[in-house]
Design a protein around this motif. Structure first.
Motif, PDB file in Angstrom:
ATOM      1  N   GLN A 106       3.978   0.352  -3.962  1.00 28.87           N
ATOM      2  CA  GLN A 106       3.059   1.493  -4.061  1.00 28.87           C
ATOM      3  C   GLN A 106       2.944   2.061  -5.465  1.00 28.87           C
ATOM      4  O   GLN A 106       2.595   3.231  -5.647  1.00 28.87           O
ATOM      5  CB  GLN A 106       3.474   2.609  -3.104  1.00 28.87           C
ATOM      6  CG  GLN A 106       3.167   2.280  -1.660  1.00 28.87           C
ATOM      7  CD  GLN A 106       3.233   3.523  -0.807  1.00 28.87           C
ATOM      8  OE1 GLN A 106       4.221   4.244  -0.841  1.00 28.87           O
ATOM      9  NE2 GLN A 106       2.205   3.778  -0.042  1.00 28.87           N
TER      10      GLN A 106
ATOM     11  N   THR B 113      -6.657   4.320   5.937  1.00 27.48           N
ATOM     12  CA  THR B 113      -6.367   3.217   5.018  1.00 27.48           C
ATOM     13  C   THR B 113      -7.572   2.916   4.139  1.00 27.48           C
ATOM     14  O   THR B 113      -7.441   2.731   2.926  1.00 27.48           O
ATOM     15  CB  THR B 113      -5.915   1.981   5.815  1.00 27.48           C
ATOM     16  OG1 THR B 113      -4.674   2.292   6.467  1.00 27.48           O
ATOM     17  CG2 THR B 113      -5.707   0.778   4.916  1.00 27.48           C
TER      18      THR B 113
ATOM     19  N   PHE C  99      -7.762   5.703   1.632  1.00 30.48           N
ATOM     20  CA  PHE C  99      -6.787   5.507   0.543  1.00 30.48           C
ATOM     21  C   PHE C  99      -7.263   4.411  -0.407  1.00 30.48           C
ATOM     22  O   PHE C  99      -7.135   4.535  -1.631  1.00 30.48           O
ATOM     23  CB  PHE C  99      -5.413   5.143   1.114  1.00 30.48           C
ATOM     24  CG  PHE C  99      -4.387   4.803   0.069  1.00 30.48           C
ATOM     25  CD1 PHE C  99      -4.045   5.703  -0.931  1.00 30.48           C
ATOM     26  CD2 PHE C  99      -3.754   3.554   0.084  1.00 30.48           C
ATOM     27  CE1 PHE C  99      -3.092   5.382  -1.901  1.00 30.48           C
ATOM     28  CE2 PHE C  99      -2.804   3.231  -0.875  1.00 30.48           C
ATOM     29  CZ  PHE C  99      -2.472   4.141  -1.871  1.00 30.48           C
ATOM     30  N   GLY C 100      -7.828   3.346   0.152  1.00 31.39           N
ATOM     31  CA  GLY C 100      -8.366   2.292  -0.714  1.00 31.39           C
ATOM     32  C   GLY C 100      -9.400   2.847  -1.679  1.00 31.39           C
ATOM     33  O   GLY C 100      -9.415   2.518  -2.870  1.00 31.39           O
TER      34      GLY C 100
ATOM     35  N   ALA D 143      -9.657  -5.155   1.025  1.00 31.98           N
ATOM     36  CA  ALA D 143      -9.216  -4.848   2.386  1.00 31.98           C
ATOM     37  C   ALA D 143      -9.006  -6.123   3.190  1.00 31.98           C
ATOM     38  O   ALA D 143      -9.422  -6.211   4.347  1.00 31.98           O
ATOM     39  CB  ALA D 143     -10.235  -3.926   3.071  1.00 31.98           C
TER      40      ALA D 143
ATOM     41  N   VAL E 175      -5.657  -2.507  -0.133  1.00 28.97           N
ATOM     42  CA  VAL E 175      -5.031  -2.013   1.085  1.00 28.97           C
ATOM     43  C   VAL E 175      -4.901  -3.086   2.164  1.00 28.97           C
ATOM     44  O   VAL E 175      -4.347  -2.815   3.230  1.00 28.97           O
ATOM     45  CB  VAL E 175      -5.772  -0.772   1.643  1.00 28.97           C
ATOM     46  CG1 VAL E 175      -5.529   0.430   0.741  1.00 28.97           C
ATOM     47  CG2 VAL E 175      -7.260  -1.024   1.809  1.00 28.97           C
TER      48      VAL E 175
ATOM     49  N   GLY F  62      -2.309   0.376  -4.660  1.00 32.43           N
ATOM     50  CA  GLY F  62      -2.522   0.141  -3.253  1.00 32.43           C
ATOM     51  C   GLY F  62      -1.225   0.178  -2.496  1.00 32.43           C
ATOM     52  O   GLY F  62      -0.268   0.832  -2.891  1.00 32.43           O
TER      53      GLY F  62
ATOM     54  N   ALA G 181      -1.021   2.583   3.218  1.00 29.12           N
ATOM     55  CA  ALA G 181      -1.705   3.849   2.927  1.00 29.12           C
ATOM     56  C   ALA G 181      -0.892   5.054   3.385  1.00 29.12           C
ATOM     57  O   ALA G 181      -0.378   5.070   4.508  1.00 29.12           O
ATOM     58  CB  ALA G 181      -3.065   3.860   3.612  1.00 29.12           C
TER      59      ALA G 181
END
Lengths: 340, 340
Positions: free
Chosen positions: A280, B152, B155-156, B240, B263, B285, B288
């Motif tokens: 992270q 997620t 967060f990406g 993703a 992510v 990344g 998340a």
């Protein structure tokens, strides 16, 4: 003019090269006041990078403008100037975003070679920053440091999101790592951990603002950083080596959500995706857009707030460049200044 | 109670499992209103990850609190709650920094298994977010999406530094990628390029805010993104998927100085250090920290400003979870909601 040329690994010769001339109307030609040997020059010197035939060397430079092309607007003959290792136009979208080292018209100064008496500087208006007046001699080493190692260490610190209240670890005790320490101090870091096992470099790291020195490396170094940070890792880690080991050490020393700024030119590095994913961390780096920082760095040096020229612990005439390479290769010198 | 258990690759069975009980005084037990199958559940289902023996499945959940432990302060029985796939204490230094998925006391909900009728939720106060009141039935799918795929994808987008004026490319047209499109739209991106070759997913991407769809992938996909961005690449790319190919496509589609938010759970990815160095991208990344975004996401859903529940294009009773896995594995469904 005289210039350094690498003929084969370990074989640097200072020899007669053609005087540079204006080729493009955006060029300038400068007479170098000082130049130097970079840690990254050691990659081809050691044969890790293979040059195709004799290669002019050097990409760091300060000097006085001799001549400018017809389209140069802001740079004038007689000015004392500093530029970075990428010439950049200063006007493209990437330059304006602060990534001058990816300028769409960039020219790598290492292909021109600035370990020489004169040098052609492409895109002079975009590339060069002039000092307010010719500098006193004692400021020249610091201004030269701004050309690469200071700007690169500074970018490493910015890429690592260094700031007030943060704990910063610096992997690599070469000139760039040491300048990363200096940058971290200037950018307000609370705690700066230099990772070094060489007494003279530890001493300079402390002079530049390191609050702690860690001599362990690899897994032991990571464990030590974790121990010093409540088990979490540093907020910011500057990586200034470029090997698999140093990258792993940097990533593993960083807490989740922390930032790794990597400015050591990567050689043979493969980053395991799973580890990076679960770490992270933020990762950013690459060839430093030194030009972004030059005006500020020149100003700090001019006002004598920073003294990055202390990374030069050996000064030699340009004619003795070969000895300069040997001294850096053998880690007898941190960084070698060459007087043309 | 009934719960889904993976016995071997391709062999998911819904069977009787022991009812969960309060183990730690910080636990809650919830009765699930809805749960679902995640793209990441397909890694063990396909045998890419090898479970040790029968494994309870699922880590996404919304439901009503049945019981709380003695130390739970803010969560009460009867509340409708949403949590993420990492239980987190909400108080440690990493949680406070917004990295709840690296909480020092974190518990992976996938080890508990929420494709079930009841579930124990550790660290209830830190983990769960309650809705203002029990939601109308039509909001339940969107609230469930917030538990993972929306959080997620969001967060990406945040990791990719999406914002006003930016061009964003999204690699991956699964539920997370589609939610990344939705997030990019909410975060003000100017242009959102969904990379997809599946008509129903393209359609949902456009409904979620994609301005462009690119069907090319790999080197052709990169070339197309470059062509659409003046040769520079996108400012922000959301990755993703989690494969070598998708990571390469994401990094190469990003301009120097741009940001890749990755992510997709990385599997077998090795990032070449030299390429990453010279790309000058920012890379961030990992798992998340959905909990960081949950209050805002729940609020957006509650006010019906976003409708991420549209990613569920197949709803089955929990007892038919095996068919849900098959439908996702064969890409017949984007995401499968299970009603317990």
């Amino acid at each position: 003019m005289l210039g350094a040329v690498l003929h084969a690994p370990g074989d640097v010769r200072v020899e007669e090269r053609a005087d540079p001339a204006i080729i493009e109307p955006t060029d300038a030609v400068i007479r170098l006041s000082a130049t130097c040997v970079c840690g990254s020059d050691l990659w081809p010197y050691r044969g890790v990078e293979k040059p195709d035939g004799p290669a002019p060397m050097g990409h760091e430079y300060v000097g006085v403008v001799e001549e400018v092309g017809a389209d140069v607007r802001t740079i004038r003959p007689g000015q004392f100037v500093i530029g970075s290792f990428w010439a950049s136009d200063g006007t493209c979208e990437l330059c304006r975003a602060g990534y001058q080292s990816s300028c769409v018209h960039r020219v790598l100064m290492g292909t021109i070679g600035t370990q020489s008496q004169l040098a052609r500087i492409p895109l002079a208006d975009g590339t060069l920053v002039a000092t307010p007046e010719p500098p006193p001699a004692d400021l020249v080493p610091s201004l030269l440091a701004a050309s690469d190692v200071l700007g690169t260490g500074w970018f490493g610190a910015v890429a690592a999101d260094v700031g007030p209240g943060k704990t910063v670890a610096v992997v690599g005790d070469g000139a760039v790592g040491l300048c990363g320490v200096l940058a971290a101090r200037q950018l307000g870091a609370e705690r700066i951990i230099a990772m070094s096992r060489h007494a003279p470099r530890q001493e300079l790291a402390r002079a530049f603002g390191a609050t702690d020195v860690v001599t362990e490396r690899g897994a032991d170094g990571v464990a030590k950083i974790k121990e010093m940070t409540g088990g979490l890792g540093a907020h910011s880690v500057i990586e200034a080596v470029g090997t698999q080991e140093s990258m792993a050490q940097a990533i593993r020393s960083t807490r989740p959500g922390g930032h790794v700024g990597f400015v050591g030119v990567a050689h043979g590095v493969e980053l395991p995706g799973e580890e990076l994913f679960f770490s992270q961390v933020h990762l950013h780096g690459g060839p430093a857009p030194v030009r972004r920082f030059l005006p500020e760095l020149v100003d700090l040096i001019w006002r004598r707030e920073i003294d990055p020229g202390r990374v030069f612990d050996l000064t030699l005439p340009l004619a003795e460049a070969a000895e300069g390479y040997r001294a850096m290769d053998e880690r007898r010198a941190i960084k070698v200044l060459l007087t043309p």
